[in-house]
Design an enzyme around this catalytic site. Structure first.
Site, short mmCIF file in Angstrom:
data_model
loop_
_atom_site.label_atom_id
_atom_site.label_comp_id
_atom_site.label_asym_id
_atom_site.label_seq_id
_atom_site.Cartn_x
_atom_site.Cartn_y
_atom_site.Cartn_z
N HIS A 124 11.26 8.71 13.65
CA HIS A 124 10.23 7.68 13.49
C HIS A 124 8.83 8.29 13.53
CE1 HIS A 124 9.94 3.05 13.96
NE2 HIS A 124 8.96 3.51 13.22
N ALA A 143 10.64 2.66 6.19
CA ALA A 143 10.05 1.34 6.46
C ALA A 143 10.65 0.73 7.71
CB ALA A 143 10.24 0.43 5.24
N ARG A 144 11.76 0.03 7.58
CA ARG A 144 12.42 -0.63 8.70
C ARG A 144 13.93 -0.53 8.53
NH1 ARG A 144 8.19 -0.11 10.48
NH2 ARG A 144 6.71 -1.67 11.32
N ASP A 167 13.84 7.65 8.50
CA ASP A 167 12.90 7.82 9.61
C ASP A 167 12.98 6.64 10.57
OD1 ASP A 167 10.70 9.36 10.82
OD2 ASP A 167 9.44 7.63 10.28
N ARG A 193 0.82 -1.22 0.00
CA ARG A 193 0.00 0.00 0.00
C ARG A 193 0.85 1.27 0.00
NH1 ARG A 193 -4.53 -1.56 4.64
NH2 ARG A 193 -5.44 -3.34 3.56
N ILE A 194 1.94 1.25 0.77
CA ILE A 194 2.76 2.46 0.87
C ILE A 194 3.60 2.64 -0.39
CG2 ILE A 194 4.57 3.62 2.17
CD1 ILE A 194 3.58 2.11 4.66
N GLU A 241 17.41 3.51 18.37
CA GLU A 241 16.47 4.61 18.60
C GLU A 241 16.32 4.83 20.09
OE1 GLU A 241 12.76 4.40 16.49
OE2 GLU A 241 13.70 3.65 14.65
#
Length: 307
Positions: A275, A226-227, A251, A146-147, A256
């Site tokens: 993020h 994404a990741r 992002d 979808r993204i 983190e």
């Protein structure tokens, strides 16, 4: 909703959703496992926001609600194995921030291409930074969910030429979307901008490894919302420091919060955000509204059962 930490306006947004008045909200975190249990005891549905701290498994099993509704993708919010063993159903609301993340991805692409951080705000000088147009340039989309497909639509809208790769993308689907399907290595070697939109799983972990990072052109821009696990982050930092990459916008990170002394925070060709690609009140309202509609009215069109 036994704990509304995790998003600043969460309680307010719950109340604004149709059916939100039926949700019992606890604004403060529970002080103990017992208090957490007591808050959930007797409930049919427990509503949990995906960005909150993970649900206390001991409290959940002691309270034994019929269902847990996760507003957003479940991720690590709930111990699915424990819930399944206890007969507790778990549902989440995936995919409702796809357009939100796609907008943010395009924002990062444009910001990086135009070198916006160097021209905004402080500094003693007042020197414009020469960036580059994206119209007429090529975008490589890695991942076609979808993204990824939403990013491609937006890129086409600003005049970019788009190629895509995914394990599930075939030539017919690519043609229908107005993009070119390329094998991954060819895509990486030919694109002006590469954006990553894969799920992290054993097959995609470090899929963009040192060998594939070396395929990128020296002036290419790389975007990842994404990741972090998709990338060899150590090699990415090395190539950035060696000026073997045109720029990177991230992002998501291997650590983190990103340490203050990390190269990615200070390098002039790096753009980092904490993020936040999914983070709009609009997206949170969609997560909450879908969960509440299911919990209150049984509307299951936007939920997915996980356990």
């Amino acid at each position: 909703m036994p704990d509304t930490t995790g998003y600043p306006r969460l309680a307010e947004l719950v109340r604004g959703c149709p059916g939100g008045a039926a949700v019992e909200i606890f604004a403060e975190p529970p002080g103990s496992t017992q208090e957490f249990t007591d808050r959930m005891r007797g409930s049919t549905n427990v509503l949990r926001f995906f960005n909150s701290t993970p649900l206390d498994t001991r409290a959940l099993l002691a309270a034994r609600p019929a269902r847990v509704l996760v507003a957003g993708p479940a991720g690590t919010t709930v111990d699915l194995a424990a819930a399944r063993a206890a007969g507790i159903q778990v549902y989440d609301t995936p995919g409702l921030a796809a357009e939100t993340v796609a907008e943010f991805t395009l924002t990062l692409m444009l910001t990086l291409a135009r070198r916006l951080p160097t021209g905004v705000g402080g500094g003693s000088g007042w020197e414009p930074a020469a960036g580059r147009d994206l119209s007429g340039r090529s975008l490589g989309v890695v991942g076609w969910g979808r993204i990824g497909s939403a990013v491609a639509r937006r890129a086409v809208g600003i005049g970019m030429r788009v190629a895509a790769w995914s394990r599930s993308l075939d030539e017919e689907s690519a043609h229908a979307a107005g993009v070119q399907r390329l094998e991954l290595d060819e895509l990486l070697g030919s694109a002006d901008v590469v954006t990553l939109h894969l799920r992290a799983d054993p097959e995609t972990t470090r899929i963009i490894d040192a060998r594939r990072l070396a395929l990128l052109r020296p002036d290419a821009l790389l975007v990842n919302t994404a990741r972090a696990a998709l990338l060899d982050m150590a090699e990415l930092r090395r190539r950035l420091a060696a000026e073997e990459l045109g720029g990177v916008a991230l992002d998501v990170f291997d650590v983190e919060p990103l340490p203050a002394d990390d190269l990615l925070r200070t390098h002039p060709r790096a753009l980092v955000t904490p993020h936040m690609a999914w983070m709009t009140d609009d997206a949170v309202e969609r997560f909450l509204a879908a969960s509440i509609a299911f919990g209150v009215r049984g509307d299951d069109r936007l939920v997915r059962r996980l356990a």
